[in-house]
Design an enzyme around this catalytic site. Structure first.
Site, short mmCIF file in Angstrom:
data_model
loop_
_atom_site.label_atom_id
_atom_site.label_comp_id
_atom_site.label_asym_id
_atom_site.label_seq_id
_atom_site.Cartn_x
_atom_site.Cartn_y
_atom_site.Cartn_z
CG ASP B 92 -0.26 0.02 2.51
OD1 ASP B 92 0.97 0.25 2.53
OD2 ASP B 92 -0.90 -0.19 3.54
N GLY B 95 -0.60 5.81 2.95
CA GLY B 95 -1.56 6.87 3.22
C GLY B 95 -2.53 6.50 4.34
CD GLN B 195 -9.92 7.37 -1.29
OE1 GLN B 195 -11.06 7.36 -0.79
NE2 GLN B 195 -8.93 6.61 -0.82
CG ASP B 272 -6.03 -5.39 1.69
OD1 ASP B 272 -6.65 -4.63 0.93
OD2 ASP B 272 -5.67 -5.06 2.83
CB CYS B 310 -11.81 -26.38 7.36
SG CYS B 310 -10.21 -25.62 7.06
CB CYS B 312 -6.63 -25.78 7.07
SG CYS B 312 -7.04 -25.62 8.82
CB CYS B 315 -9.70 -28.30 10.21
SG CYS B 315 -10.37 -26.68 10.67
CG HIS B 341 -9.38 -22.41 10.65
ND1 HIS B 341 -9.88 -23.46 9.89
CD2 HIS B 341 -10.43 -21.57 10.84
CE1 HIS B 341 -11.16 -23.26 9.66
NE2 HIS B 341 -11.52 -22.13 10.23
#
Lengths: 378, 378
Positions: B92, B95, B195, B272, B310, B312, B315, B341
């Site tokens: 980023d 700002g 913006q 994000d 899940c 993962c 899990c 997770h």
């Protein structure tokens, strides 16, 4: 037979190459046990521990008794199931933590009355209770409750503690054997603990008394608590000289990396220590060239791995500069990476120790480790 | 060509299936970017991120400028080398952080003067400086400095911010193109930021003005900062309606799991959000059945995985009871497992979104996700 211990080779020094078989895997000895105090080796996942090759970890009875409670862990299938760790676990008896963490402790022949460091609640830990908790946890190896005293200790204090430790060991053994045979418990070993502070004759007396109880393994406790390293070695040797050669010996709470081969040379097969994990969280990294205090400004632009001789996932991927930065920025990942490396370092010392014994080179390895390690980092 | 973006399929809703090619790998879009504020996705190692399948992460210019400093990172080979992350990185502009974290900020047409939240030192962030820092970091995608305002905003304030954001975008573009061509820098893309607060006409005006600068991609900023979700969607749609279809669109800082498909349906390709990582550290776990506040007493004996649907590593291995306990005991591993997770959950939503677009089922998927997710955990 779920459990067995076999000495494969004995070095002239007294060092032993062995194999400890448990229901949760075979452990090559001498072995280092990472400390997972509260059913977690801080900052490492169980997957990471497996990747690092840890065959056995230590967990703390005192902590797990207070939180989440041994009855909950029993209900959830025991400690292995609870924390999803399917290799071996040794649990201490809680004695050391009661003496070092709890408030208002009062020792009688019955046991130790103390207040929880978490919520002030009052508890009584007896030899039977410590055994009961560990049976509920279902660790592979349980320890008897012993009386831990401050050092340096006066002879009368040490003498009384040995006497009480032996009495407690007898009660713990009785309770454990009755309970273990009475219930459908998972197989478990219980170790006795030799005490005696820094008095050679008390160490011998403690060892002799415990031999009568016929434990499958013996620990040496109350050492490396401030006394000189030579004295630790001497006291260890006094105990191991009397302990049966066919049974495993565990030196509790040691040690500095460069000291490990010294304990092995006194016939020790197992060790545990918070150093690699605790030091990691304080930005102290162990390397083949000594301790790297990674927050130091000298590492700001250092693009080398933590330890150029290390094969761990952290040394393969990250620089000292990045590690230093992560600690400066107080990122959680700093603890994760540092712990991973330090545990690898300790486990790797043990791998090298075993190899050295195999090839009759323990003396050379010890000298080389000490020279390299104490020289300090480049 | 080091960079390219290709729209593979467009849904009647406006959702796009795409492929973003960068010098650090190809990213299937719509894509979620885990946030690695300070060159580390908190509590995850880079190996873990790879295992989770993250193709691109976000890092914060403001934080890295203040510590360890962009010149150090440049000297150490750029951000990819510094943090040993060899997949894509978006940075980023700093700002947003200047407006939300720094003290005593003062905005002029020149830039933003502020004091570091770390040590109080004074700094001036200009559009050129933000570009310079990101060129030093060598991220794959750099963002222009924009003026972030508080919401709800008065029209005059929003109007002035759009005007300034456009002027700054022009300066940033100019600096970036000159510098990037003048030096032997690694290839890098720079995105403009639309913006306009919650004013539809200002959003359109902002988008139109930025189009003249011919950015390779466009972000929509200043949304999901407190306004109703419908309004976020509406403003997003106003912007994407005008943005070139052949270029990637990035909606900054979103969002709640059940909202993600709504943004995709407005033609957004990248997102994000700190939610999965931050919530994880606060014991909030995202599951296909809604949020699990794992500290809750109802999970004390719950032997199910965090999310039965899940796949993962967490899990597959651990129970809710163990996770709950780790949080209660304040173990570092709690944050590690929970973050792992939650990031998996977000990345998995995006995988499902892409699959839904492929099969023309985004509407069904959105309805199903919302129904399941908002029903809450069993």
């Amino acid at each position: 037979m779920d459990f067995s211990f076999e000495v494969l080779k004995t070095d002239p020094s007294g060092a032993r190459l062995g194999r400890l078989t448990t229901p949760h895997g075979v452990i090559e000895t001498p072995a280092f046990m990472p400390v997972g105090t509260a059913a977690s080796v801080k900052a490492l996942t169980q997957n990471a521990l497996e990747e690092l090759g840890a065959g056995i970890i230590l967990a703390n009875t005192y902590h797990l008794y207070l939180r989440p409670g041994h009855e909950l862990i029993r209900k959830l299938g025991g400690l292995h199931a609870f924390m999803s760790w399917h290799r071996a676990i040794l649990t201490d008896s809680g004695g050391y933590q009661v003496f070092s963490l709890a408030d208002l402790r009062k020792i009688t022949d019955e046991g130790v009355r103390f207040r929880s460091h978490l919520d002030g609640s009052e508890h009584l830990l007896t030899p039977e209770k410590a055994a009961e908790i560990q049976l509920a946890l279902g660790s592979d190896i349980a320890m008897v409750l012993d009386e831990c005293i401050e050092t340096p200790a006066r002879r009368e204090v040490a003498e009384a503690a040995v006497k009480r430790t032996t009495a407690w060991a007898g009660r713990a053994r009785k309770y454990f054997e009755e309970f273990a045979s009475r219930n459908g418990n998972p197989p478990q070993w219980q170790f006795g603990i030799v005490q005696g502070a820094t008095f050679a004759d008390l160490r011998r007396e403690s060892a002799r008394q415990l031999l009568d109880l016929n434990f499958p393994g013996y620990a040496v406790g109350g050492l490396a608590v401030g006394e000189p390293h030579e004295l630790t070695c001497e006291m260890t040797a006094e105990a191991t000289a009397l302990l049966p050669t066919e049974k495993p010996r565990y030196l509790m709470g040691v040690g500095q990396p460069e000291q490990i081969p010294d304990y092995v040379a006194r016939g020790i097969d197992m060790m545990d220590c918070v150093l690699p994990t605790r030091a990691a969280r304080h930005a102290c990294l162990y390397t083949s060239e000594g301790r790297v205090l990674i927050k130091n400004a000298r590492y700001i632009e250092d693009q080398r791995p933590i330890d150029p001789h290390c094969k761990c996932a952290v040394c393969k991927r990250y620089t000292r500069a990045y590690l230093r930065y992560l600690f400066a920025a107080k990122e959680i990942t700093a603890a994760i990476l540092a712990t991973h490396h330090n545990v690898q370092f300790y486990l790797d010392i043990m791998r090298q120790v075993r190899e050295a014994i195999t090839f009759g080179q323990l003396g050379n390895f010890t000298a080389e480790l000490r020279a390299r390690y104490l020289a300090g980092p480049a």
